[in-house]
Design a protein around this motif. Structure first.
Motif, PDB file in Angstrom:
ATOM      1  N   ASP A 125       6.863  11.935   6.918  1.00 25.30           N
ATOM      2  CA  ASP A 125       5.859  12.702   6.317  1.00 25.30           C
ATOM      3  C   ASP A 125       5.666  12.998   4.872  1.00 25.30           C
ATOM      4  OD1 ASP A 125       7.564  14.493   6.329  1.00 25.30           O
ATOM      5  OD2 ASP A 125       6.755  16.134   7.304  1.00 25.30           O
ATOM      6  N   THR A 178       0.860  -1.160   0.007  1.00 22.84           N
ATOM      7  CA  THR A 178       0.061   0.231  -0.063  1.00 22.84           C
ATOM      8  C   THR A 178       0.913   1.293  -0.012  1.00 22.84           C
ATOM      9  OG1 THR A 178      -0.104   0.199   2.315  1.00 22.84           O
ATOM     10  CG2 THR A 178      -1.628  -1.280   1.460  1.00 22.84           C
ATOM     11  N   ALA A 179       0.339   2.453  -0.289  1.00 24.65           N
ATOM     12  CA  ALA A 179       1.106   3.509  -0.351  1.00 24.65           C
ATOM     13  C   ALA A 179       1.638   3.848   1.109  1.00 24.65           C
ATOM     14  CB  ALA A 179       0.406   4.729  -0.690  1.00 24.65           C
ATOM     15  N   GLU A 180       0.723   3.663   2.070  1.00 24.86           N
ATOM     16  CA  GLU A 180       1.008   4.003   3.451  1.00 24.86           C
ATOM     17  C   GLU A 180       2.502   2.995   3.769  1.00 24.86           C
ATOM     18  OE1 GLU A 180      -0.568   3.838   8.063  1.00 24.86           O
ATOM     19  OE2 GLU A 180      -2.059   3.631   6.165  1.00 24.86           O
ATOM     20  N   ALA A 181       2.455   1.763   3.404  1.00 24.26           N
ATOM     21  CA  ALA A 181       3.291   0.745   3.698  1.00 24.26           C
ATOM     22  C   ALA A 181       4.603   1.154   3.031  1.00 24.26           C
ATOM     23  CB  ALA A 181       2.942  -0.597   3.394  1.00 24.26           C
ATOM     24  N   ARG A 228       2.210   8.354  -2.561  1.00 22.53           N
ATOM     25  CA  ARG A 228       0.776   7.990  -3.125  1.00 22.53           C
ATOM     26  C   ARG A 228       0.916   6.700  -3.808  1.00 22.53           C
ATOM     27  NH1 ARG A 228      -2.249  12.066  -1.356  1.00 22.53           N
ATOM     28  NH2 ARG A 228      -1.595  14.208  -1.587  1.00 22.53           N
ATOM     29  N   GLU A 229      -0.310   6.120  -4.232  1.00 24.66           N
ATOM     30  CA  GLU A 229      -0.206   4.976  -4.664  1.00 24.66           C
ATOM     31  C   GLU A 229       0.486   4.693  -5.949  1.00 24.66           C
ATOM     32  OE1 GLU A 229      -0.682   1.033  -5.841  1.00 24.66           O
ATOM     33  OE2 GLU A 229      -0.950   1.772  -3.704  1.00 24.66           O
ATOM     34  N   ALA A 268       3.974   4.137  -4.979  1.00 25.79           N
ATOM     35  CA  ALA A 268       4.055   2.872  -4.360  1.00 25.79           C
ATOM     36  C   ALA A 268       4.239   1.588  -5.520  1.00 25.79           C
ATOM     37  CB  ALA A 268       2.996   2.576  -3.565  1.00 25.79           C
ATOM     38  N   GLY A 283       4.190  11.467   2.503  1.00 27.49           N
ATOM     39  CA  GLY A 283       2.809  11.402   1.618  1.00 27.49           C
ATOM     40  C   GLY A 283       2.971  10.574   0.318  1.00 27.49           C
ATOM     41  N   GLY A 295       5.579   4.010   2.145  1.00 27.43           N
ATOM     42  CA  GLY A 295       6.235   5.346   2.880  1.00 27.43           C
ATOM     43  C   GLY A 295       6.859   5.166   3.807  1.00 27.43           C
ATOM     44  N   GLN A 296       6.423   3.932   4.610  1.00 31.25           N
ATOM     45  CA  GLN A 296       6.828   3.609   5.883  1.00 31.25           C
ATOM     46  C   GLN A 296       8.101   2.616   5.837  1.00 31.25           C
ATOM     47  OE1 GLN A 296       4.289   1.263   8.754  1.00 31.25           O
ATOM     48  NE2 GLN A 296       5.931   0.620   9.894  1.00 31.25           N
TER      49      GLN A 296
END
Length: 200
Positions: A64, A47-50, A68-69, A72, A66, A52-53
């Motif tokens: 931070d 995922t985009a969040e994963a 995006r998909e 990713a 941000g 980024g992490q």
């Protein structure tokens, strides 16, 4: 036939890094998708969040950023191209043209030279350009450069794939070890013991 199941930590943590992954971020990157017994997969860029992490934990993007998909998806695409190059290297096959093109494209996305800057507190100093809209380009370039270093450097001959199916991770071999983790080594030994027992 006995099915051996492996569980993922309840907190969603990654398996321990494969040998060599701490030295080569590109190896860690290639291993960011993990095949598990029972046809299950973990994708740490899923995922985009994963994604980024994952980048933030490796110092490749601010927390931070941000992501995006679309970003990713670019990371996942480069990962597959790097995996194709690793697989070709291990098979002694020619490097796939598409994978070479993808890595070379990523290599040229970020400026190679550190630019000269002036700051009243620091005076003259050099730093790489890193505007927010180029965070992904810098991460892709860094991972591609590291993959190129791994594939062409002295450690390339130590590169191997984990010898415990269905694991799909790569590692740098140390001695006779052909497993990416103790868990995979235990699973491979158990499978061999079971095969010997059933063959009697």
């Amino acid at each position: 036939m006995r099915v051996m199941r492996e569980t993922v930590a309840a907190d969603g943590s990654a398996p321990p890094p494969a040998p060599g992954a701490e030295q080569y971020p590109a190896l860690d990157f290639a291993n960011s998708t993990v095949a598990l017994p029972g046809g299950h997969y973990l994708d740490f860029l899923g995922t985009a969040e994963a994604a980024g992490q994952w980048l933030a934990e490796r110092g490749l993007a601010p927390v931070d950023a941000g992501i995006r998909e679309m970003c990713a998806a670019q990371l996942r695409s480069l990962r597959e191209q790097i995996r194709a190059l690793l697989a070709a290297r291990l098979d002694g096959a020619p490097a796939p043209k598409g994978a070479l093109a993808a890595v070379n494209d990523a290599l040229t996305r970020a400026p190679a030279a550190s630019l000269l800057h002036w700051n009243a507190d620091r005076g003259l100093y050099r730093a790489a350009a890193h505007p927010t809209d180029q965070i992904l380009d810098h991460a892709l370039a860094a991972l591609a450069a590291d993959a190129a270093d791994l594939l062409t450097g002295p450690d390339a001959d130590r590169l191997t794939a984990c010898g415990s199916p269905p694991c799909n991770r790569y590692l740098l071999r140390h001695g006779r070890r052909h497993w990416c983790s103790t868990r995979c080594g235990d699973r491979a030994r158990a499978a061999r013991a079971y095969a010997r027992k059933t063959a009697q």
